[in-house]
Design an enzyme around this catalytic site. Structure first.
Site, PDB file in Angstrom:
ATOM      1  N   GLY A  66       0.438  -1.259   0.110  1.00 25.19           N
ATOM      2  CA  GLY A  66      -0.278  -0.104   0.217  1.00 25.19           C
ATOM      3  C   GLY A  66       1.022   1.194  -0.091  1.00 25.19           C
ATOM      4  CB  THR A  67       4.097   2.062   2.126  1.00 20.80           C
ATOM      5  OG1 THR A  67       2.946   1.805   2.740  1.00 20.80           O
ATOM      6  CG2 THR A  67       4.791   3.735   2.168  1.00 20.80           C
ATOM      7  CB  ILE A  68       4.965   0.660  -3.125  1.00 21.16           C
ATOM      8  CG1 ILE A  68       5.998   0.290  -1.496  1.00 21.16           C
ATOM      9  CG2 ILE A  68       5.570   0.464  -4.394  1.00 21.16           C
ATOM     10  CD1 ILE A  68       6.165  -1.320  -1.771  1.00 21.16           C
ATOM     11  CD  GLU A 270      -3.949  -0.018   0.691  1.00 16.85           C
ATOM     12  OE1 GLU A 270      -3.892   1.165   0.409  1.00 16.85           O
ATOM     13  OE2 GLU A 270      -3.246  -0.667   1.459  1.00 16.85           O
TER      14      GLU A 270
END
Ligand SMILES: [Mg+2]
Length: 299
Positions: A66-68, A270
């Site tokens: 999700g961060t990437i 996500e």
């Protein structure tokens, strides 16, 4: 070169914060400059990626898928993109695994400092960019249904429990898929689209043959069967993503899927949106660090 470390303090089971000293230490032994930015809220890293893109040569992104995904969405808004280098820090870490980045922090940074970047394809679902996965139906929502508390306690097993629970439900929905001048109306229980062979912490070696820079994306549509529903899905995963009779597999650079508003889509683990979608592949859109083995096999 100028590096910016972007990290999410709440990815995965542990905070990345305690690893920062080690990263700083390793960079102190090089000629490179290192700045650090901690995410303050959801989508903060997307905004920062857009804002700071022109100021750095490399973005080190520490966190989960999700961060990437957030950073990639920020970078797709700008013309001049820094190289992305992923430091695994989530629970499933599909993106890092697909790029061949080791889980061990020291080894990951060593590889990042040594390897040259490769240009990777980035995909778009309506307004949202993604790297490796798009899905709906059974199993597609477990990645965001599992609570932080459970991930903290059980790690990857938390996902397995959620998957078993979801397999018990009878998913059934209609959609129309258009690609390669074909148009099909299907009743299905799951749609799984992948850019590589990795999803949910698993390798599906028989899913597809596509490369990470060939401009193509692959969708598998699982026809709904009333009987043997669970058996068929479990057998799909156990057999490394091999195509089962009656299921459909599509390979293209563009897809149009028309679905009801209650069909939810997941990208890179996500929730992304509901209803009808357009998918497009942007070939070789982003410079990214990958291992030698991945560069040889998947590019
Ligand atoms: Mg491809």
């Amino acid at each position: 070169m100028k590096y910016l470390l972007l990290y999410n303090p709440v990815s995965g089971r542990q905070s990345f914060k305690k690893h920062i000293a080690l990263v700083k230490n390793m960079f102190a032994k090089t000629e490179h400059e290192l700045d650090i930015y901690e995410s303050k809220k959801g989508n903060d890293l997307k905004e920062q990626a857009t804002k700071q893109a022109s100021m750095y040569d490399v973005f080190l992104v520490a966190g989960g898928d999700g961060t990437i995904n957030e950073v990639v969405n920020g970078l797709m808004q700008v013309e001049k993109k820094p190289v992305i280098a992923v430091i695994p820090g989530g629970t499933a870490n599909d993106t890092a695994a697909m790029l061949g980045i080791p889980r061990n922090l020291k080894k990951a940074i060593k590889l990042i400092l040594e390897e040259d970047p490769a240009m990777i394809d980035i995909n778009r679902m309506n307004h949202r960019y993604f790297i490796y996965a798009a899905a709906s139906g059974v199993l597609s929502k477990i990645s965001y249904d599992v609570s932080r508390r459970h991930i903290h306690k059980y790690g990857y097993l938390a996902y397995v429990f959620a998957a078993m629970k979801d397999l018990g439900k009878d998913y059934k929905y209609n959609l129309t898929i258009e690609c390669n001048e074909q148009k099909l109306n299907l009743e299905c229980m799951m749609v799984l689209g992948l850019a590589s062979k990795r999803v949910g912490g698993m390798w599906l070696s028989n899913f597809a043959n596509s490369k990470l820079n060939d401009g193509l994306f692959e969708f598998r549509i699982f026809k709904r069967h009333h009987a043997f529903r669970v058996f068929r899905l479990v057998s799909f995963f156990l057999r490394g993503g091999r195509q089962l009779k009656a299921d459909y597999h599509f390979v293209s650079n563009k897809f149009k899927i028309t679905a009801n508003n209650d069909v939810n889509w997941n990208v890179d683990g996500e929730f992304a949106m509901s209803g009808s979608i357009d998918i497009e592949v942007y070939q070789k859109a982003l410079p990214i660090i990958v291992s030698k083995r991945v560069k040889k096999r998947s590019f």
